[in-house]
Design a protein around this motif. Structure first.
Motif: not given
Ligand code: SF4
Length: 446
Positions: A219, A221-223, A225-226, A228, A264, A297, A335
């Motif tokens: 993905c 993005f770099r949220c 809490y995630c 990925s 993702d 998204h 996002k």
């Molecule tokens: S929460 Fe969704 S948008 Fe954010 S980094 Fe994870 S997969 Fe990507």
């Protein structure tokens, strides 16, 4: 296939938890490796400890719509460290006797490959590996998957496997299995070109009731809490044509009607990815249903994309909203922005989606979360006409929010992944109230 090709046994372990439900889940990574091993000449057997469709189940779990449903569950003692949690703890999946029978009935393997998912499900992994060890004491056990990647040191110490592999591990798994078996197999896929991978070996299941699809990994993005970005750095994708051919394959060969996208970032760069995928589905005239349990998204959900989703047969739409408040949100993600959620819902509705097919995830249990904002977010989502769905936050090592989670927790998160369990709201400090949890759940459902 070579006559003397070694047998490899791959196993999807049980889940030990307070709650678990099958939202079209299958171990895509493990079954992709199974497909790759077959491609390289190995013979592969598969045991799915979570098989809801096992022909010898004493009583199947209750079925939901479109193939999802409850796992069979067996109550087991709560882990001592979670003795303060007033909920039943269960083993989800098929009885141990059926797992033992499947191991007995399988050809003797030269290597056993086990996957792992949520970090706090590791007790199910440990229990499964204990059974394998007892029944196949001489056979090396290799553990991979998400828990093995996020909590590598813990897995090395506690899982009971001979080898623990981290990350996207197709190449290293094949190399390791070549080494362990002495079977020479020249690499037949390119690690960075997903179109060269075989389809996940869903055909090894007792049946193929639905198929989860990954059109890519990672993905942009770099949220905070995630995980990925840690699990799959960068964004790699299959070609739209390759994805369409896979959908056609499972539909024509196995009469599969339900497909769940687990990407993702399914809608990112829509014009070059999801748009040609869905146009391909429409051109082929496939009458199938699609679901997005992993959340879409919101920003790229344009009118055109919404129309294509509707025409292609999407039945379950989940949106990654997380909160309806935007002050200070940049600290956790970027996002989605103000007004974009309402705009996306409007596009979906204009395209023909009924409100009950659309749900918006809202994170509950973040460190330091303002619960008044959560309450207001639930009301904002309801006012938009779609369903708020509480996504209980699970603290994940290697994410930006991890140290805040450790500080906020009433448990020692660093000491044991068992405390990462989102069912226990680990980042809510004392005095923690289960009544409040019930209140928010009722508010979201009501
Ligand atoms: S929460 Fe969704 S948008 Fe954010 S980094 Fe994870 S997969 Fe990507």
């Amino acid at each position: 296939m070579q006559k003397d090709a070694p047998y490899i046994l791959v196993i999807n372990p049980w889940i030990h938890d307070f709650a678990a439900y099958d939202f079209w889940a299958r171990p895509i990574g493990l079954l992709t490796i199974a497909g790759i091993l077959r491609m390289h000449g190995y013979q592969v057997s598969y045991i799915d400890c979570l098989d809801r469709f096992h022909p010898e189940l004493p009583r199947p779990g209750k079925a939901g719509r479109f193939g999802k449903g409850h796992y069979l569950k067996t109550r087991i003692p709560r882990p001592e460290k979670l003795s303060d949690v007033p909920r039943n703890y269960c083993r989800y999946g098929i009885p141990e006797g059926l797992v033992r029978k499947a191991i007995n009935d399988s050809p003797r393997p030269e290597v056993v490959l086990v996957t792992s998912l949520m970090t706090y499900w590791y007790p199910g992994v440990v229990a499964l590996i204990e059974v394998v060890r007892e029944m196949l004491p001489e056979v090396p056990v290799v553990l991979g998957g998400i828990y093995a990647t996020l909590c590598h040191d813990h897995a090395v110490k506690h899982a009971g496997a001979d080898y623990v592999i981290s990350g996207d591990s197709e190449v290293s798994v094949v190399e390791m299995i070549d080494r362990l078996t002495g079977f020479a197999s020249a690499q037949r896929f390119l690690a960075d070109q997903l179109d060269t991978y075989p389809y996940p070996a869903f055909d090894l299941q007792h049946s193929v009731p639905y198929v989860p699809i990954l059109t890519g990994r990672g993905c942009p993005f770099r949220c905070a809490y995630c995980a990925s970005g840690f699990l799959s750095p960068g964004l790699r994708r299959r070609s739209p044509q390759h994805v369409v051919e896979e959908i056609v394959y499972w539909h024509k060969r196995y009469s599969v009607l339900d497909f769940a996208f687990y990407d993702d970032a399914l809608l990112i760069d829509a014009d070059s990815h999801i748009v040609p995928i869905l146009e391909g589905v429409l051109t082929r005239g496939l009458e199938v249903r699609f679901h997005t349990p992993n959340a879409l998204h919101i920003r790229p959900l344009s009118r055109e994309v919404a129309e294509l989703l509707f025409l292609a047969g999407f039945e379950t739409i989940r949106l990654g909203l997380e909160t309806a408040f935007f002050d200070g949100r940049k600290a956790i993600d970027s996002k989605v922005g103000p007004g974009e959620f309402q705009q996306a819902v409007g596009h979906l509705r204009e395209a023909g989606f009924k409100d009950e097919t659309i749900g918006a995830y809202l994170l509950y249990g973040l460190p330091g979360q303002d619960l008044a904002e959560l309450e207001a977010s639930i009301k904002i989502v309801k006012a938009s006409g779609v369903r708020p769905i509480l996504a209980q936050y699970s603290p994940i090592p290697h994410t930006a929010l991890w140290s805040a989670a450790v500080t906020a927790s009433r448990y020692d998160l660093d000491s044991d992944p068992i405390f990462h369990n989102n069912s226990i709201f680990p980042c809510q400090k004392e005095p923690f109230s289960w009544d409040k949890v019930g209140y928010f759940k009722r508010l979201a459902q009501g």
